[in-house]
Design an enzyme around this catalytic site. Structure first.
Site, PDB file in Angstrom:
ATOM      1  N   HIS A 281       7.260  -8.073  -5.006  1.00 10.79           N
ATOM      2  CA  HIS A 281       6.041  -8.732  -4.514  1.00 10.79           C
ATOM      3  C   HIS A 281       6.162 -10.244  -4.716  1.00 10.79           C
ATOM      4  O   HIS A 281       6.717 -10.690  -5.726  1.00 10.79           O
ATOM      5  CB  HIS A 281       4.807  -8.236  -5.285  1.00 10.79           C
ATOM      6  CG  HIS A 281       4.057  -7.145  -4.589  1.00 10.79           C
ATOM      7  ND1 HIS A 281       3.812  -5.920  -5.155  1.00 10.79           N
ATOM      8  CD2 HIS A 281       3.463  -7.105  -3.358  1.00 10.79           C
ATOM      9  CE1 HIS A 281       3.114  -5.169  -4.306  1.00 10.79           C
ATOM     10  NE2 HIS A 281       2.885  -5.863  -3.208  1.00 10.79           N
TER      11      HIS A 281
ATOM     12  N   ARG B 282      -8.131   0.011  -0.351  1.00  9.44           N
ATOM     13  CA  ARG B 282      -9.424  -0.680  -0.512  1.00  9.44           C
ATOM     14  C   ARG B 282      -9.852  -1.325   0.806  1.00  9.44           C
ATOM     15  O   ARG B 282     -11.020  -1.497   1.082  1.00  9.44           O
ATOM     16  CB  ARG B 282      -9.284  -1.740  -1.618  1.00  9.44           C
ATOM     17  CG  ARG B 282     -10.574  -2.270  -2.165  1.00  9.44           C
ATOM     18  CD  ARG B 282     -10.364  -2.927  -3.532  1.00  9.44           C
ATOM     19  NE  ARG B 282      -9.178  -3.756  -3.624  1.00  9.44           N
ATOM     20  CZ  ARG B 282      -9.082  -4.990  -3.149  1.00  9.44           C
ATOM     21  NH1 ARG B 282     -10.091  -5.551  -2.523  1.00  9.44           N
ATOM     22  NH2 ARG B 282      -7.970  -5.676  -3.303  1.00  9.44           N
TER      23      ARG B 282
ATOM     24  N   GLU C 278       9.177  -5.004  -8.756  1.00 11.09           N
ATOM     25  CA  GLU C 278       8.353  -3.885  -9.204  1.00 11.09           C
ATOM     26  C   GLU C 278       9.190  -2.835  -9.922  1.00 11.09           C
ATOM     27  O   GLU C 278      10.279  -2.489  -9.500  1.00 11.09           O
ATOM     28  CB  GLU C 278       7.662  -3.233  -7.988  1.00 11.09           C
ATOM     29  CG  GLU C 278       6.682  -4.143  -7.262  1.00 11.09           C
ATOM     30  CD  GLU C 278       5.436  -4.434  -8.079  1.00 11.09           C
ATOM     31  OE1 GLU C 278       5.224  -3.759  -9.108  1.00 11.09           O
ATOM     32  OE2 GLU C 278       4.673  -5.341  -7.673  1.00 11.09           O
TER      33      GLU C 278
HETATM   34  N1  PCA Z   1       1.225  -6.636   0.892  1.00  7.25           N
HETATM   35  C1  PCA Z   1       0.414  -5.438   0.911  1.00  7.25           C
HETATM   36  C2  PCA Z   1       0.856  -4.673   2.120  1.00  7.25           C
HETATM   37  C3  PCA Z   1       1.596  -5.649   2.956  1.00  7.25           C
HETATM   38  C4  PCA Z   1       1.884  -6.793   2.083  1.00  7.25           C
HETATM   39  O1  PCA Z   1       2.580  -7.761   2.356  1.00  7.25           O
HETATM   40  C5  PCA Z   1       0.458  -4.666  -0.406  1.00  7.25           C
HETATM   41  O2  PCA Z   1       0.706  -5.283  -1.462  1.00  7.25           O
HETATM   42  O3  PCA Z   1       0.258  -3.458  -0.399  1.00  7.25           O
END
Ligand code: PCA
Length: 215
Positions: free
Chosen positions: A168, A91, A81
């Site tokens: 992510h 949400r 990110e």
């Molecule tokens: N993904 C969520 C919160 C915890 C996770 O693994 C997110 O993208 O906010």
């Protein structure tokens, strides 16, 4: 010189029984590659509490680099990110029922922080190993963005030079048996995160290659 990388992963949320971020980073606990030592800690998918646990983990491990990892169901690539924004807007409720709307994470903090990791380099190095990766320009507004913003806020206040950022990752295949969604194998995720740690340890600066999104 030895470098210690602290990884964090989240517990499962949103009805899932696993979270690939924890499944991947727990495999890196105690792993060493060259002069890079990796440790990992789990954080809860809960606003505020996730940050408390992260702060404790930083104190405990005294890392040089912190890489927080989270699940982004529906994404097809490993996505470091670029930006954390000063907003909690949920949400769905977190794992303790909190569902903030329109709330700042830090009322006096800046609107956003940039990552402290060389994310374009990380993407290039991961792709060299044949694993799909791309820079992401939004970490959302749920607990992942919250942890990422809180991490950067904390690191900006600490007198130590600790670099940090957020990655992510997609679902693992077992999460997509009942839904049509992309996934990546856990082995590839673990490999990609090792590459991220080693690349971040070796380089503070990023490369200046093309990027961006049109929408
Ligand atoms: N993904 C969520 C919160 C915890 C996770 O693994 C997110 O993208 O906010």
């Amino acid at each position: 010189m030895e470098k210690k990388v602290l990884f964090t992963g989240f517990d499962p949320f949103g009805g899932e029984s696993v979270n690939p971020s924890w499944e991947a980073v727990k495999q890196l606990n105690g792993f060493t590659e060259g002069s890079v030592i990796m440790v990992s800690e789990q954080v809860p998918t809960v606003f505020d509490k996730s940050l408390t646990v992260l702060r404790q983990a930083i104190k405990k491990h005294q890392p040089d680099i912190v890489i927080c990892v989270g699940q982004a169901g529906g994404r097809m690539q490993i996505t470091p990110e670029r930006t954390a924004i000063n907003l909690n807007e949920a949400r769905i409720p977190d794992n303790e029922g909190n569902q903030p709307i329109d709330e700042p994470i830090s009322p006096d903090g800046p609107a956003a922080y940039w990552t402290g990791l060389p994310i374009k380099r990380i993407v290039e190095e991961i792709k060299k190993e044949g694993i799909p990766a791309a820079v992401s320009y939004t970490a959302g507004t749920f607990v992942c963005n919250h942890l990422f913003y809180g991490l950067m806020d904390e690191l900006s206040r600490l007198p130590l030079h600790i670099r940090g950022g957020f990655i992510h990752i997609p679902y693992i295949p077992e999460q997509t048996l009942e839904k049509a969604a992309p996934s990546l194998s856990l082995n590839l995720m673990v490999k990609a995160l090792k590459i991220a740690a080693v690349t971040a340890a070796a380089h503070e600066d990023d490369i200046h290659t093309g990027g961006g999104e049109l929408h």
